[in-house]
Write a protein that holds these residues in place. Sequence first.
Motif, PDB file in Angstrom:
ATOM      1  N   SER A 228       0.829  -1.204   0.000  1.00  0.00           N
ATOM      2  CA  SER A 228       0.000   0.000   0.000  1.00  0.00           C
ATOM      3  C   SER A 228       0.860   1.249   0.000  1.00  0.00           C
ATOM      4  O   SER A 228       1.949   1.273   0.576  1.00  0.00           O
ATOM      5  CB  SER A 228      -0.908  -0.004   1.238  1.00  0.00           C
ATOM      6  N   VAL A 229       0.348   2.284  -0.634  1.00  0.00           N
ATOM      7  CA  VAL A 229       1.041   3.562  -0.644  1.00  0.00           C
ATOM      8  C   VAL A 229       1.177   4.119   0.769  1.00  0.00           C
ATOM      9  O   VAL A 229       2.126   4.843   1.091  1.00  0.00           O
ATOM     10  CB  VAL A 229       0.304   4.558  -1.565  1.00  0.00           C
ATOM     11  N   GLU A 230       0.240   3.753   1.651  1.00  0.00           N
ATOM     12  CA  GLU A 230       0.300   4.244   3.023  1.00  0.00           C
ATOM     13  C   GLU A 230       1.533   3.702   3.753  1.00  0.00           C
ATOM     14  O   GLU A 230       2.077   4.359   4.641  1.00  0.00           O
ATOM     15  CB  GLU A 230      -0.972   3.875   3.784  1.00  0.00           C
ATOM     16  N   ASP A 231       1.983   2.511   3.373  1.00  0.00           N
ATOM     17  CA  ASP A 231       3.200   1.964   3.969  1.00  0.00           C
ATOM     18  C   ASP A 231       4.403   2.834   3.604  1.00  0.00           C
ATOM     19  O   ASP A 231       5.298   3.060   4.425  1.00  0.00           O
ATOM     20  CB  ASP A 231       3.438   0.533   3.484  1.00  0.00           C
ATOM     21  N   LEU A 232       4.418   3.337   2.388  1.00  0.00           N
ATOM     22  CA  LEU A 232       5.505   4.212   1.948  1.00  0.00           C
ATOM     23  C   LEU A 232       5.429   5.567   2.648  1.00  0.00           C
ATOM     24  O   LEU A 232       6.460   6.137   3.040  1.00  0.00           O
ATOM     25  CB  LEU A 232       5.443   4.412   0.435  1.00  0.00           C
ATOM     26  N   ILE A 233       4.232   6.085   2.816  1.00  0.00           N
ATOM     27  CA  ILE A 233       4.054   7.374   3.478  1.00  0.00           C
ATOM     28  C   ILE A 233       4.489   7.286   4.936  1.00  0.00           C
ATOM     29  O   ILE A 233       5.146   8.197   5.470  1.00  0.00           O
ATOM     30  CB  ILE A 233       2.586   7.830   3.365  1.00  0.00           C
ATOM     31  N   LEU A 249       6.278  14.407  -0.278  1.00  0.00           N
ATOM     32  CA  LEU A 249       6.358  12.978  -0.574  1.00  0.00           C
ATOM     33  C   LEU A 249       4.991  12.313  -0.475  1.00  0.00           C
ATOM     34  O   LEU A 249       4.609  11.506  -1.341  1.00  0.00           O
ATOM     35  CB  LEU A 249       7.355  12.306   0.373  1.00  0.00           C
ATOM     36  N   ALA A 250       4.243  12.654   0.568  1.00  0.00           N
ATOM     37  CA  ALA A 250       2.908  12.065   0.743  1.00  0.00           C
ATOM     38  C   ALA A 250       1.995  12.444  -0.416  1.00  0.00           C
ATOM     39  O   ALA A 250       1.244  11.611  -0.939  1.00  0.00           O
ATOM     40  CB  ALA A 250       2.311  12.535   2.069  1.00  0.00           C
ATOM     41  N   ARG A 251       2.080  13.687  -0.835  1.00  0.00           N
ATOM     42  CA  ARG A 251       1.227  14.152  -1.930  1.00  0.00           C
ATOM     43  C   ARG A 251       1.603  13.463  -3.243  1.00  0.00           C
ATOM     44  O   ARG A 251       0.728  13.054  -4.019  1.00  0.00           O
ATOM     45  CB  ARG A 251       1.352  15.670  -2.073  1.00  0.00           C
ATOM     46  N   ALA A 252       2.910  13.321  -3.498  1.00  0.00           N
ATOM     47  CA  ALA A 252       3.356  12.664  -4.733  1.00  0.00           C
ATOM     48  C   ALA A 252       2.973  11.188  -4.741  1.00  0.00           C
ATOM     49  O   ALA A 252       2.549  10.645  -5.764  1.00  0.00           O
ATOM     50  CB  ALA A 252       4.869  12.822  -4.879  1.00  0.00           C
ATOM     51  N   LEU A 253       3.119  10.532  -3.611  1.00  0.00           N
ATOM     52  CA  LEU A 253       2.791   9.113  -3.519  1.00  0.00           C
ATOM     53  C   LEU A 253       1.293   8.870  -3.705  1.00  0.00           C
ATOM     54  O   LEU A 253       0.885   7.830  -4.233  1.00  0.00           O
ATOM     55  CB  LEU A 253       3.257   8.554  -2.174  1.00  0.00           C
ATOM     56  N   ARG A 254       0.485   9.828  -3.285  1.00  0.00           N
ATOM     57  CA  ARG A 254      -0.971   9.695  -3.436  1.00  0.00           C
ATOM     58  C   ARG A 254      -1.465  10.217  -4.777  1.00  0.00           C
ATOM     59  O   ARG A 254      -2.657  10.202  -5.049  1.00  0.00           O
ATOM     60  CB  ARG A 254      -1.685  10.435  -2.300  1.00  0.00           C
ATOM     61  N   GLY A 255      -0.553  10.720  -5.603  1.00  0.00           N
ATOM     62  CA  GLY A 255      -0.949  11.245  -6.911  1.00  0.00           C
ATOM     63  C   GLY A 255      -1.649  12.580  -6.823  1.00  0.00           C
ATOM     64  O   GLY A 255      -2.541  12.877  -7.625  1.00  0.00           O
ATOM     65  N   GLY A 256      -1.241  13.424  -5.873  1.00  0.00           N
ATOM     66  CA  GLY A 256      -1.938  14.681  -5.629  1.00  0.00           C
ATOM     67  C   GLY A 256      -1.498  15.869  -6.454  1.00  0.00           C
ATOM     68  O   GLY A 256      -2.136  16.930  -6.396  1.00  0.00           O
ATOM     69  N   PHE A 257      -0.414  15.744  -7.232  1.00  0.00           N
ATOM     70  CA  PHE A 257       0.045  16.868  -8.057  1.00  0.00           C
ATOM     71  C   PHE A 257      -0.572  16.782  -9.451  1.00  0.00           C
ATOM     72  O   PHE A 257      -0.680  15.703 -10.029  1.00  0.00           O
ATOM     73  CB  PHE A 257       1.563  16.867  -8.180  1.00  0.00           C
TER      74      PHE A 257
END
Length: 307
Positions: A228-233, A249-257
Amino acid sequence: MAAPDLPGFRPGTVVTGASHGGQYTIQSLIGKGANGNVYLVRTAGGQQAALKVGPEKPELKAEVEVLAQLKKSELKNGDHRSFLLDADRYQTEDRSVPFYVMKFVRGVPIDAYIRKYGYRHIGTAGLGLLERLSGLHRAGFAFGDLKPCHVLVEESGGVELVDYGGATVIGANVKQYSGWYDRKYWNAGTRTADPGYDLFAFAVLCLHVFDERALRRVDAALLPQTRSVEDLIQLAGRIPALKPFEPWLARALRGGFHNAREAHAQWKVLCRLYPTSSKKGASKLLATAFFGSLILLGIVLYTGLSI
């Protein structure tokens, strides 16, 4: 698997383009890959460059097309630092082989650069990388196979992407990808080429560079379906050196940009909280400390005389 050796490409050989007439003197072999061999060459003007030559394969042609489109886009935007210098064919005794010439980057992979110069340099190196990704995205491509060995940083701090074999037209399926850097590997999205795919990979690259052991532990503890992406965050939050960049980093991992330009702007803001130490700064600090000690000494002497 490496591409077969091509006849005549030995030190001292002069490679002359059949169409454009460019001449490049072979100096040494830099590396071999499935899509061709890369040589250090000297141009007719005396400059060093890198020449990639390979068998007649669509992959090599696709690389040239990406670089040509990127060059066209850069020139349109007033940028003259193009990676591609020439593309042509070389005629041997029995066949014609394609090649292209690129800027020779005197740099080291980004992970080696950070180890050598210190973790604070991720700020400026990250800005350079995001700038290069932004240019590639404007040209209509995602880099795709982003990982440390494909990001070279020069001693001056300049950043260049190398090996465009994985570059993919935005909207198509990514042609090449590598485990950790693939968002689908972490169940965080598809393998469709888009700016978010590269930004996700850059965020994972940061985790890899700063704490590879922890990233390996996280990966080993999970099943493919539970990644899960949450593990990376959560991992990003446990790395002290990356604390200033944790929101990014959290925003990039969640695809927020929305795009790399937006990501670049946000990274630049966070860099102000994460200044790179310099000799000038160190000298200023020493000077301040020296004059401070003189003032303190004066106070002590004055107090002593007064008593």
